[in-house]
Design an enzyme around this catalytic site. Structure first.
Site, PDB file in Angstrom:
ATOM      1  CG  ASP A 187      -1.998   1.288   1.034  1.00  0.00           C
ATOM      2  OD1 ASP A 187      -2.404   1.449   0.206  1.00  0.00           O
ATOM      3  OD2 ASP A 187      -1.826   1.945   2.294  1.00  0.00           O
ATOM      4  CD  GLU A 271      -4.108   1.682  -3.491  1.00  0.00           C
ATOM      5  OE1 GLU A 271      -5.106   2.026  -3.380  1.00  0.00           O
ATOM      6  OE2 GLU A 271      -3.107   2.084  -2.761  1.00  0.00           O
ATOM      7  CG  ASP A 352      -0.759   2.949   6.082  1.00  0.00           C
ATOM      8  OD1 ASP A 352      -1.774   3.408   5.403  1.00  0.00           O
ATOM      9  OD2 ASP A 352       0.028   3.609   6.780  1.00  0.00           O
TER      10      ASP A 352
END
Ligand SMILES: [Zn+2]
Length: 371
Positions: A187, A271, A352
């Site tokens: 992340d 991501e 996170d």
């Protein structure tokens, strides 16, 4: 596959002069074509293709401005092509309208192509078209089988010169037997680098923060000096040198981290952060993002994993990784300030870490869907 090796080079006075005029000529040609295309557009004349634009440089500009004949011809062609790439991006709405390059602000660099042994990398020097042998610190050499494609020569703000050599080589890694494991999710962290799905945090080394403070101080000092004065120039060089040091260290660190992860894991899920998603996540000022070099990190991860026959899976930037409970799947809206994720199922997790686990699971889901 492609790989670039970047070397510091030490041109002599004469070579420096030629580099200076090559940077300038590239900027000049770029601006001339940009002005021509804009004028053509106004007059209702069709946009010139990259080939026609290049022809115009050779047949018209070089006659009008003979100094253009003295520099590396590939450098000029590549400048024309770079402008055309900018136009293509603009036409596809992926970028803004190309802008004129200003003398003092523009990046000093050009790219030249390899043909008939015109570029050679040796132990103590690099041979380049027009420049002949330039002293270089060659810390490593490409394997013999790699094909040299091009060289990009640049000058940093602090005055130092670099030559980046691009190679192409064949590499067909066999996908590993059990390609899905081990898997990790990362992340993005605006104040570090990443948080992973195993509870680790990849961050900024202390050195980096210390140097950043030093840089800020040097930049404050610069503000107190008169622009254009000798002292100003000196201070600017100083600041640029610190900046370069930080950037180099940062890159080293990103290389080490990406190599470590690519060695340890078969699948890495991240991501697919674009600028839009970034600003949506509240990192709109871009500074943290820029400092982080997260984009650079992902690029490194991608090619290092591919090289090993492993995979980088990009999860949709709109996937609500921080809102899903990674234990039970429930959805909760979190504010940016919430550092801990609490769920009715009893889960209490670092925000996170939870997001990284969700990214890993979503990445795995996507992979299985494709299989
Ligand atoms: Zn839950």
């Amino acid at each position: 596959m492609n790989r670039a090796y970047k070397y510091r080079i030490y041109p002599n006075k004469e070579q420096e002069q030629l580099l200076f005029s090559t940077f300038g000529s590239c900027r000049f040609v770029y601006n001339q074509i940009l002005a021509l295309q804009a004028a053509n557009y106004k007059a209702g004349i069709k946009h010139l293709s990259r080939f026609d634009a290049n022809k115009y440089v050779n047949n018209t500009l070089k006659k009008e401005y003979p100094f253009l004949k003295e520099v590396d011809k590939f450098a000029l062609t590549n400048a024309v092509y770079a402008l055309e790439n900018g136009y293509q991006k603009f036409f596809k709405k992926q970028g803004g309208y190309p802008r004129f390059k200003k003398k003092h602000r523009a990046k000093r660099s050009y790219t030249t192509n390899f043909t008939n042994g015109n570029i050679v990398v040796e132990e103590t020097y690099i041979k380049l078209p027009k420049l002949k042998k330039i002293k270089a610190s060659v810390h490593r050499r490409a394997p013999e089988k790699w094909k040299l494609k091009s060289a990009t020569i640049s000058q940093e703000r602090d005055g130092s010169y670099y030559c980046s050599i691009l190679y192409e080589f064949e590499h067909n890694p066999a996908l590993s037997e059990e390609p899905l494991f081990p898997t990790i999710g990362l992340d993005y962290k605006s104040d570090g680098l990443y948080a992973d799905s195993e509870g680790n945090i990849g961050g900024s080394p202390k050195y980096y923060r210390k140097q950043s403070a030093k840089l800020a101080k040097a930049q404050r000092k610069l503000k107190g000096k008169t622009a254009g004065s000798n002292n100003y120039d000196k201070q600017q060089k100083k600041a640029a040198k610190i900046h370069r040091k930080i950037a180099n260290r940062r890159k080293d660190y990103l290389h080490k981290e990406s190599t470590r992860i690519a060695n340890c894991y078969s699948v890495v899920c991240v991501e697919d952060l674009n600028m839009r998603a970034m600003s949506n996540k509240g990192f709109g000022n871009g500074k943290a993002t820029l400092d982080n070099g997260y984009g650079m990190f992902l690029t490194m991860l991608e090619y290092k994993l591919a090289y090993r026959g492993k995979r980088l899976v990009k999860v949709d930037p709109w996937f609500p990784s921080s809102q899903i409970c990674s234990c039970c799947g429930a959805l909760h809206k979190l504010s940016l300030a919430d550092r801990i994720y609490r769920c009715g199922c009893g889960a209490v997790m670092d925000r996170d870490y939870n997001a990284a686990v969700n990214i890993r699971d979503e990445g795995l889901r996507l992979l299985k869907e494709c299989a």
